[in-house]
Design a protein around this motif. Structure first.
Motif, PDB file in Angstrom:
ATOM      1  N   ILE A   4       0.852  -1.190   0.000  1.00 40.29           N
ATOM      2  CA  ILE A   4       0.000   0.000   0.000  1.00 40.29           C
ATOM      3  C   ILE A   4       0.883   1.233   0.000  1.00 40.29           C
ATOM      4  O   ILE A   4       1.791   1.358   0.841  1.00 40.29           O
ATOM      5  N   THR A   5       0.640   2.133  -0.944  1.00 41.32           N
ATOM      6  CA  THR A   5       1.468   3.336  -1.083  1.00 41.32           C
ATOM      7  C   THR A   5       0.590   4.576  -1.139  1.00 41.32           C
ATOM      8  O   THR A   5      -0.585   4.518  -1.505  1.00 41.32           O
ATOM      9  N   TYR A   6       1.193   5.700  -0.778  1.00 39.04           N
ATOM     10  CA  TYR A   6       0.550   7.005  -0.921  1.00 39.04           C
ATOM     11  C   TYR A   6       1.552   7.946  -1.571  1.00 39.04           C
ATOM     12  O   TYR A   6       2.619   8.218  -1.019  1.00 39.04           O
ATOM     13  N   GLN A   7       1.217   8.393  -2.784  1.00 38.57           N
ATOM     14  CA  GLN A   7       2.090   9.276  -3.555  1.00 38.57           C
ATOM     15  C   GLN A   7       3.513   8.732  -3.613  1.00 38.57           C
ATOM     16  O   GLN A   7       4.494   9.459  -3.449  1.00 38.57           O
ATOM     17  N   GLY A   8       3.589   7.419  -3.840  1.00 41.93           N
ATOM     18  CA  GLY A   8       4.878   6.765  -4.027  1.00 41.93           C
ATOM     19  C   GLY A   8       5.563   6.275  -2.767  1.00 41.93           C
ATOM     20  O   GLY A   8       6.540   5.525  -2.837  1.00 41.93           O
ATOM     21  N   GLN A   9       5.086   6.682  -1.607  1.00 44.45           N
ATOM     22  CA  GLN A   9       5.695   6.243  -0.343  1.00 44.45           C
ATOM     23  C   GLN A   9       4.964   5.004   0.177  1.00 44.45           C
ATOM     24  O   GLN A   9       3.739   4.969   0.241  1.00 44.45           O
ATOM     25  N   THR A  10       5.728   3.978   0.566  1.00 50.02           N
ATOM     26  CA  THR A  10       5.145   2.727   1.036  1.00 50.02           C
ATOM     27  C   THR A  10       4.722   2.836   2.505  1.00 50.02           C
ATOM     28  O   THR A  10       5.531   3.203   3.361  1.00 50.02           O
ATOM     29  N   TYR A  11       3.464   2.495   2.766  1.00 54.25           N
ATOM     30  CA  TYR A  11       2.934   2.498   4.131  1.00 54.25           C
ATOM     31  C   TYR A  11       2.737   1.087   4.668  1.00 54.25           C
ATOM     32  O   TYR A  11       2.646   0.901   5.885  1.00 54.25           O
ATOM     33  N   TYR A  12       2.628   0.111   3.774  1.00 53.25           N
ATOM     34  CA  TYR A  12       2.437  -1.270   4.218  1.00 53.25           C
ATOM     35  C   TYR A  12       2.992  -2.209   3.158  1.00 53.25           C
ATOM     36  O   TYR A  12       2.748  -2.013   1.963  1.00 53.25           O
ATOM     37  N   HIS A  13       3.714  -3.228   3.610  1.00 48.80           N
ATOM     38  CA  HIS A  13       4.209  -4.264   2.690  1.00 48.80           C
ATOM     39  C   HIS A  13       4.381  -5.541   3.492  1.00 48.80           C
ATOM     40  O   HIS A  13       5.253  -5.623   4.360  1.00 48.80           O
ATOM     41  N   ASP A  14       3.515  -6.519   3.217  1.00 45.46           N
ATOM     42  CA  ASP A  14       3.590  -7.767   3.975  1.00 45.46           C
ATOM     43  C   ASP A  14       2.771  -8.832   3.249  1.00 45.46           C
ATOM     44  O   ASP A  14       2.079  -8.540   2.274  1.00 45.46           O
ATOM     45  N   THR A  15       2.838 -10.044   3.769  1.00 43.99           N
ATOM     46  CA  THR A  15       2.104 -11.175   3.212  1.00 43.99           C
ATOM     47  C   THR A  15       0.912 -11.490   4.101  1.00 43.99           C
ATOM     48  O   THR A  15       1.053 -11.611   5.327  1.00 43.99           O
ATOM     49  N   ILE A  16      -0.259 -11.600   3.501  1.00 42.64           N
ATOM     50  CA  ILE A  16      -1.467 -11.893   4.269  1.00 42.64           C
ATOM     51  C   ILE A  16      -2.298 -12.951   3.540  1.00 42.64           C
ATOM     52  O   ILE A  16      -2.180 -13.115   2.322  1.00 42.64           O
ATOM     53  N   PRO A  17      -3.160 -13.670   4.271  1.00 45.73           N
ATOM     54  CA  PRO A  17      -3.980 -14.705   3.639  1.00 45.73           C
ATOM     55  C   PRO A  17      -5.282 -14.143   3.073  1.00 45.73           C
ATOM     56  O   PRO A  17      -5.839 -13.176   3.597  1.00 45.73           O
ATOM     57  N   PHE A  18      -5.763 -14.795   2.017  1.00 47.33           N
ATOM     58  CA  PHE A  18      -7.084 -14.512   1.470  1.00 47.33           C
ATOM     59  C   PHE A  18      -8.048 -15.511   2.108  1.00 47.33           C
ATOM     60  O   PHE A  18      -7.913 -16.724   1.921  1.00 47.33           O
ATOM     61  N   VAL A  19      -9.014 -15.011   2.886  1.00 45.83           N
ATOM     62  CA  VAL A  19      -9.883 -15.883   3.670  1.00 45.83           C
ATOM     63  C   VAL A  19     -11.353 -15.550   3.425  1.00 45.83           C
ATOM     64  O   VAL A  19     -11.687 -14.553   2.778  1.00 45.83           O
ATOM     65  N   THR A  20     -12.219 -16.372   4.002  1.00 47.56           N
ATOM     66  CA  THR A  20     -13.663 -16.185   3.860  1.00 47.56           C
ATOM     67  C   THR A  20     -14.204 -15.198   4.876  1.00 47.56           C
ATOM     68  O   THR A  20     -15.045 -14.355   4.559  1.00 47.56           O
ATOM     69  N   SER A  21     -13.720 -15.297   6.133  1.00 47.12           N
ATOM     70  CA  SER A  21     -14.254 -14.441   7.181  1.00 47.12           C
ATOM     71  C   SER A  21     -13.154 -14.048   8.149  1.00 47.12           C
ATOM     72  O   SER A  21     -12.063 -14.648   8.171  1.00 47.12           O
ATOM     73  N   PHE A  22     -13.450 -13.042   8.965  1.00 41.06           N
ATOM     74  CA  PHE A  22     -12.477 -12.539   9.932  1.00 41.06           C
ATOM     75  C   PHE A  22     -12.058 -13.632  10.907  1.00 41.06           C
ATOM     76  O   PHE A  22     -10.914 -13.665  11.371  1.00 41.06           O
ATOM     77  N   ALA A  23     -12.970 -14.545  11.230  1.00 40.13           N
ATOM     78  CA  ALA A  23     -12.683 -15.601  12.208  1.00 40.13           C
ATOM     79  C   ALA A  23     -11.666 -16.621  11.699  1.00 40.13           C
ATOM     80  O   ALA A  23     -11.200 -17.465  12.470  1.00 40.13           O
ATOM     81  N   ASP A  24     -11.292 -16.524  10.423  1.00 39.82           N
ATOM     82  CA  ASP A  24     -10.324 -17.477   9.868  1.00 39.82           C
ATOM     83  C   ASP A  24      -8.888 -17.169  10.266  1.00 39.82           C
ATOM     84  O   ASP A  24      -7.979 -17.949   9.954  1.00 39.82           O
ATOM     85  N   VAL A  25      -8.667 -16.010  10.909  1.00 44.30           N
ATOM     86  CA  VAL A  25      -7.320 -15.660  11.362  1.00 44.30           C
ATOM     87  C   VAL A  25      -7.370 -15.305  12.847  1.00 44.30           C
ATOM     88  O   VAL A  25      -8.431 -15.035  13.402  1.00 44.30           O
ATOM     89  N   ALA A  26      -6.202 -15.295  13.484  1.00 43.02           N
ATOM     90  CA  ALA A  26      -6.128 -14.958  14.902  1.00 43.02           C
ATOM     91  C   ALA A  26      -6.456 -13.482  15.119  1.00 43.02           C
ATOM     92  O   ALA A  26      -6.327 -12.648  14.209  1.00 43.02           O
ATOM     93  N   ILE A  27      -6.871 -13.155  16.329  1.00 38.65           N
ATOM     94  CA  ILE A  27      -7.174 -11.766  16.669  1.00 38.65           C
ATOM     95  C   ILE A  27      -5.953 -10.882  16.421  1.00 38.65           C
ATOM     96  O   ILE A  27      -4.822 -11.248  16.786  1.00 38.65           O
ATOM     97  N   LYS A  28      -6.196  -9.766  15.743  1.00 37.26           N
ATOM     98  CA  LYS A  28      -5.200  -8.758  15.367  1.00 37.26           C
ATOM     99  C   LYS A  28      -4.301  -9.175  14.206  1.00 37.26           C
ATOM    100  O   LYS A  28      -3.408  -8.425  13.821  1.00 37.26           O
ATOM    101  N   ASP A  29      -4.564 -10.350  13.622  1.00 36.00           N
ATOM    102  CA  ASP A  29      -3.826 -10.747  12.422  1.00 36.00           C
ATOM    103  C   ASP A  29      -4.467 -10.144  11.179  1.00 36.00           C
ATOM    104  O   ASP A  29      -5.689  -9.921  11.141  1.00 36.00           O
ATOM    105  N   PRO A  30      -3.679  -9.897  10.117  1.00 29.60           N
ATOM    106  CA  PRO A  30      -4.232  -9.312   8.887  1.00 29.60           C
ATOM    107  C   PRO A  30      -4.914 -10.346   8.015  1.00 29.60           C
ATOM    108  O   PRO A  30      -4.620 -11.548   8.084  1.00 29.60           O
ATOM    109  N   LEU A  31      -5.792  -9.874   7.153  1.00 26.01           N
ATOM    110  CA  LEU A  31      -6.506 -10.748   6.233  1.00 26.01           C
ATOM    111  C   LEU A  31      -6.976  -9.957   5.027  1.00 26.01           C
ATOM    112  O   LEU A  31      -7.151  -8.741   5.088  1.00 26.01           O
ATOM    113  N   MET A  32      -7.182 -10.673   3.935  1.00 24.48           N
ATOM    114  CA  MET A  32      -7.885 -10.138   2.769  1.00 24.48           C
ATOM    115  C   MET A  32      -9.204 -10.885   2.654  1.00 24.48           C
ATOM    116  O   MET A  32      -9.252 -12.104   2.842  1.00 24.48           O
TER     117      MET A  32
END
Length: 282
Positions: A218-246
């Motif tokens: 994720i970038t804003y005007q060329g500056q990177t604000y986020y760069h990481d690996t996350i899972p593509f899941v069905t629902s929020f409950a598919d990952v641990a609390i405070k973990d990222p998801l798509m």
């Protein structure tokens, strides 16, 4: 011929700490007692035309054809910006300043007809000495009369070319060289999740399936604000609390989130055309 249906839906950046929204409701009931008045939101960030545009697009399709929307996020109130009424190709009506607040609706749904409201002729009686509360004196007033059928769409003013309506820049979601790219259009505000403009159809076209790991940048005007690996899941409950998801949000677009935490606050992510997102499968 499209006809209105007595539903009037209001959206502003006024908030609810004073009487502004109540005054709009009052004017609507005063001039059109049979209109059913509802609120889309009055918590658009002050002056945020982009957010107003997106919230209209997000909501309008879930109201019956013939519903009239009034959207007032109007930093140019009292200037030479136009006040307009539109018929959408979906069969809805919108009254709003011509300042970009129709960007998403015009682009993704289409405008059938546009009228420039005559602000001197079509306004709340005895309000002409004030030029700072058009939400009450022009938009709610005309919206209520239109919704009630007391005033026809044609009565609101002279026709304009629909292509002349002001539109803000938009980023088109794309799939190129195994990269899905787009913009972060808006937040799921209460929970801080990011809603992108990348449709699920593009995700499927990229052959990305639930359970896959994705590199998200994720970038804003060329500056990177986020760069990481996350899972593509069905629902929020598919990952641990405070973990990222798509996930796929209620508009069937890609969302990025933290389970039970705010992604936007944690990583200082904003919204709008300058906030870009890139997704690629590991």
């Amino acid at each position: 011929m499209m006809e209105t249906n007595h539903f009037l839906v209001l959206q502003t950046d006024f908030g609810l700490k004073d009487g502004a929204v109540s005054a709009m409701h009052g004017v609507a009931h005063l001039v059109a007692p049979h209109v059913a008045v509802s609120d889309l939101t009055h918590e658009i960030p002050p002056y945020d035309i982009w957010a107003a545009s997106y919230r209209l697009y997000q909501t309008i399709k879930y109201w019956p054809k013939g519903t009239t929307f009034v959207s007032v996020v109007d930093p140019g109130v009292g200037s030479d910006r136009k006040s307009i009424a539109v018929k959408t190709k979906s069969g809805h009506f919108i009254i709003t300043p011509d300042n970009g607040s129709l960007t998403h609706v015009a682009t993704y749904m289409g405008l059938e007809e546009v009228r420039e409201i005559d602000e001197q002729k079509n306004r709340l009686p005895y309000s002409s000495e004030s030029n700072t509360f058009h939400g009450r004196d022009i938009y709610a007033y005309n919206g209520a009369l239109l919704a009630d059928g007391e005033k026809s769409f044609e009565d609101l003013g002279e026709p304009l070319d629909p292509t002349s309506v002001v539109k803000l820049p938009l980023t088109e979601a794309k799939l190129e060289n195994d990269h899905l790219t787009g913009s972060i259009d808006v937040l799921d505000i209460r929970f801080g999740s990011l809603w992108t403009n990348i449709p699920y159809d593009l995700v499927k076209k990229a052959d990305i399936k639930r359970g896959d790991k994705l590199t998200v940048t994720i970038t804003y005007q060329g500056q990177t604000y986020y760069h990481d690996t996350i899972p593509f899941v069905t629902s929020f409950a598919d990952v641990a609390i405070k973990d990222p998801l798509m996930y796929i949000n209620s508009l069937v677009n890609v969302g990025i989130a933290l389970n039970q935490a705010s992604f936007a606050d944690t990583y200082k992510i904003g919204t709008g055309n300058d906030w870009k997102i890139d997704l690629t499968r590991e």
